[in-house]
Motif scaffolding. Structure first.
Motif, mmCIF file in Angstrom:
data_model
loop_
_atom_site.group_PDB
_atom_site.id
_atom_site.type_symbol
_atom_site.label_atom_id
_atom_site.label_comp_id
_atom_site.label_asym_id
_atom_site.label_seq_id
_atom_site.Cartn_x
_atom_site.Cartn_y
_atom_site.Cartn_z
ATOM 1 N N ILE A 57 0.845 -1.187 0.000
ATOM 2 C CA ILE A 57 0.000 0.000 0.000
ATOM 3 C C ILE A 57 0.881 1.237 0.000
ATOM 4 O O ILE A 57 2.045 1.187 0.398
ATOM 5 C CB ILE A 57 -0.946 0.046 1.221
ATOM 6 C CG1 ILE A 57 -0.163 -0.030 2.539
ATOM 7 C CG2 ILE A 57 -2.006 -1.037 1.117
ATOM 8 C CD1 ILE A 57 -0.994 0.224 3.786
ATOM 9 N N ARG A 58 0.309 2.316 -0.485
ATOM 10 C CA ARG A 58 0.940 3.634 -0.362
ATOM 11 C C ARG A 58 -0.016 4.479 0.465
ATOM 12 O O ARG A 58 -1.202 4.596 0.140
ATOM 13 C CB ARG A 58 1.158 4.283 -1.726
ATOM 14 C CG ARG A 58 1.777 5.679 -1.608
ATOM 15 C CD ARG A 58 2.082 6.320 -2.948
ATOM 16 N NE ARG A 58 0.888 6.355 -3.776
ATOM 17 C CZ ARG A 58 0.872 6.020 -5.062
ATOM 18 N NH1 ARG A 58 1.964 5.625 -5.677
ATOM 19 N NH2 ARG A 58 -0.263 6.077 -5.748
ATOM 20 N N VAL A 59 0.499 5.044 1.547
ATOM 21 C CA VAL A 59 -0.282 5.912 2.420
ATOM 22 C C VAL A 59 0.291 7.309 2.267
ATOM 23 O O VAL A 59 1.501 7.509 2.431
ATOM 24 C CB VAL A 59 -0.200 5.458 3.900
ATOM 25 C CG1 VAL A 59 -1.052 6.360 4.781
ATOM 26 C CG2 VAL A 59 -0.609 4.000 4.052
ATOM 27 N N GLU A 60 -0.560 8.257 1.942
ATOM 28 C CA GLU A 60 -0.129 9.645 1.790
ATOM 29 C C GLU A 60 -0.800 10.489 2.860
ATOM 30 O O GLU A 60 -2.010 10.381 3.080
ATOM 31 C CB GLU A 60 -0.482 10.162 0.401
ATOM 32 C CG GLU A 60 0.257 9.408 -0.694
ATOM 33 C CD GLU A 60 -0.206 9.784 -2.073
ATOM 34 O OE1 GLU A 60 0.651 10.169 -2.886
ATOM 35 O OE2 GLU A 60 -1.427 9.690 -2.328
ATOM 36 N N VAL A 61 0.010 11.315 3.523
ATOM 37 C CA VAL A 61 -0.480 12.165 4.600
ATOM 38 C C VAL A 61 -0.026 13.591 4.324
ATOM 39 O O VAL A 61 1.172 13.851 4.213
ATOM 40 C CB VAL A 61 0.078 11.704 5.973
ATOM 41 C CG1 VAL A 61 -0.482 12.573 7.086
ATOM 42 C CG2 VAL A 61 -0.208 10.232 6.221
ATOM 43 N N LEU A 62 -0.972 14.516 4.205
ATOM 44 C CA LEU A 62 -0.658 15.940 4.109
ATOM 45 C C LEU A 62 -0.779 16.519 5.509
ATOM 46 O O LEU A 62 -1.821 16.378 6.158
ATOM 47 C CB LEU A 62 -1.637 16.658 3.183
ATOM 48 C CG LEU A 62 -1.361 16.557 1.706
ATOM 49 C CD1 LEU A 62 -2.546 17.074 0.911
ATOM 50 C CD2 LEU A 62 -0.103 17.314 1.339
ATOM 51 N N CYS A 63 0.287 17.162 5.981
ATOM 52 C CA CYS A 63 0.292 17.650 7.356
ATOM 53 C C CYS A 63 1.364 18.721 7.532
ATOM 54 O O CYS A 63 2.101 19.030 6.599
ATOM 55 C CB CYS A 63 0.525 16.498 8.323
ATOM 56 S SG CYS A 63 2.033 15.540 8.019
ATOM 57 N N ASP A 64 1.461 19.233 8.736
ATOM 58 C CA ASP A 64 2.522 20.197 9.017
ATOM 59 C C ASP A 64 3.846 19.462 9.243
ATOM 60 O O ASP A 64 3.880 18.232 9.353
ATOM 61 C CB ASP A 64 2.160 21.092 10.208
ATOM 62 C CG ASP A 64 1.928 20.318 11.494
ATOM 63 O OD1 ASP A 64 2.629 19.313 11.754
ATOM 64 O OD2 ASP A 64 1.036 20.715 12.260
ATOM 65 N N GLU A 65 4.914 20.225 9.294
ATOM 66 C CA GLU A 65 6.254 19.629 9.401
ATOM 67 C C GLU A 65 6.441 18.829 10.689
ATOM 68 O O GLU A 65 7.022 17.740 10.680
ATOM 69 C CB GLU A 65 7.311 20.730 9.309
ATOM 70 C CG GLU A 65 8.723 20.215 9.279
ATOM 71 C CD GLU A 65 9.745 21.302 8.972
ATOM 72 O OE1 GLU A 65 10.924 20.939 8.849
ATOM 73 O OE2 GLU A 65 9.371 22.473 8.859
ATOM 74 N N LYS A 66 5.931 19.342 11.790
ATOM 75 C CA LYS A 66 6.082 18.663 13.082
ATOM 76 C C LYS A 66 5.389 17.297 13.075
ATOM 77 O O LYS A 66 5.946 16.306 13.551
ATOM 78 C CB LYS A 66 5.501 19.548 14.187
ATOM 79 C CG LYS A 66 5.608 18.960 15.568
ATOM 80 C CD LYS A 66 5.022 19.897 16.607
ATOM 81 C CE LYS A 66 5.015 19.252 17.966
ATOM 82 N NZ LYS A 66 4.368 20.095 18.980
ATOM 83 N N THR A 67 4.192 17.236 12.512
ATOM 84 C CA THR A 67 3.452 15.975 12.450
ATOM 85 C C THR A 67 4.150 14.980 11.525
ATOM 86 O O THR A 67 4.280 13.799 11.862
ATOM 87 C CB THR A 67 2.006 16.227 12.003
ATOM 88 O OG1 THR A 67 1.391 17.160 12.904
ATOM 89 C CG2 THR A 67 1.199 14.947 11.966
ATOM 90 N N ALA A 68 4.618 15.455 10.375
ATOM 91 C CA ALA A 68 5.331 14.571 9.438
ATOM 92 C C ALA A 68 6.576 13.988 10.097
ATOM 93 O O ALA A 68 6.851 12.791 9.968
ATOM 94 C CB ALA A 68 5.706 15.330 8.168
ATOM 95 N N ALA A 69 7.317 14.808 10.815
ATOM 96 C CA ALA A 69 8.535 14.333 11.482
ATOM 97 C C ALA A 69 8.197 13.316 12.576
ATOM 98 O O ALA A 69 8.894 12.307 12.731
ATOM 99 C CB ALA A 69 9.304 15.517 12.065
ATOM 100 N N ALA A 70 7.136 13.561 13.318
ATOM 101 C CA ALA A 70 6.740 12.636 14.391
ATOM 102 C C ALA A 70 6.312 11.290 13.823
ATOM 103 O O ALA A 70 6.704 10.230 14.340
ATOM 104 C CB ALA A 70 5.612 13.248 15.218
#
Length: 100
Positions: A57-70
């Motif tokens: 699967i490919r999961v794509e998440v659009l979010c802020d930088e802090k959330t992406a890093a976490a």
């Protein structure tokens, strides 16, 4: 056009992880995600979508930088050693930043 920069975190991994990844992603602060069935070849061989046990699967998440890093740090710590998984993060322009 008034765009705002957010992060697009893309995760390509084994389909068996879908439910736990979605739980983790939501607990770590993402507002949403998109999941797609994918296939390809990498260091762990060919992954086809014809068999559930070997599909990706490919999961794509659009979010802020802090959330992406976490999310990225959590996935690396908990899944990288035992599962086929890659992560990549890109800057993207969004038009409704409050959604992400």
């Amino acid at each position: 056009m008034n765009s705002h920069t957010r992060k697009l975190l893309t995760i390509v991994t084994e389909a068996v992880l879908e439910s736990v990844l979605i739980r983790d992603i939501e607990l770590l602060g993402a507002h949403g995600y998109t999941v797609s069935d994918v296939r390809g070849k990498g260091s762990r061989g060919v992954r086809s979508s014809s068999w559930d046990s070997s599909s990706n699967i490919r999961v794509e998440v659009l979010c802020d930088e802090k959330t992406a890093a976490a999310i990225a740090a959590h996935l690396q710590a908990h899944y990288y050693a035992d599962y086929a998984m890659i992560l990549f993060i890109n800057d993207v322009a969004v038009l409704r930043p409050e959604k992400f």
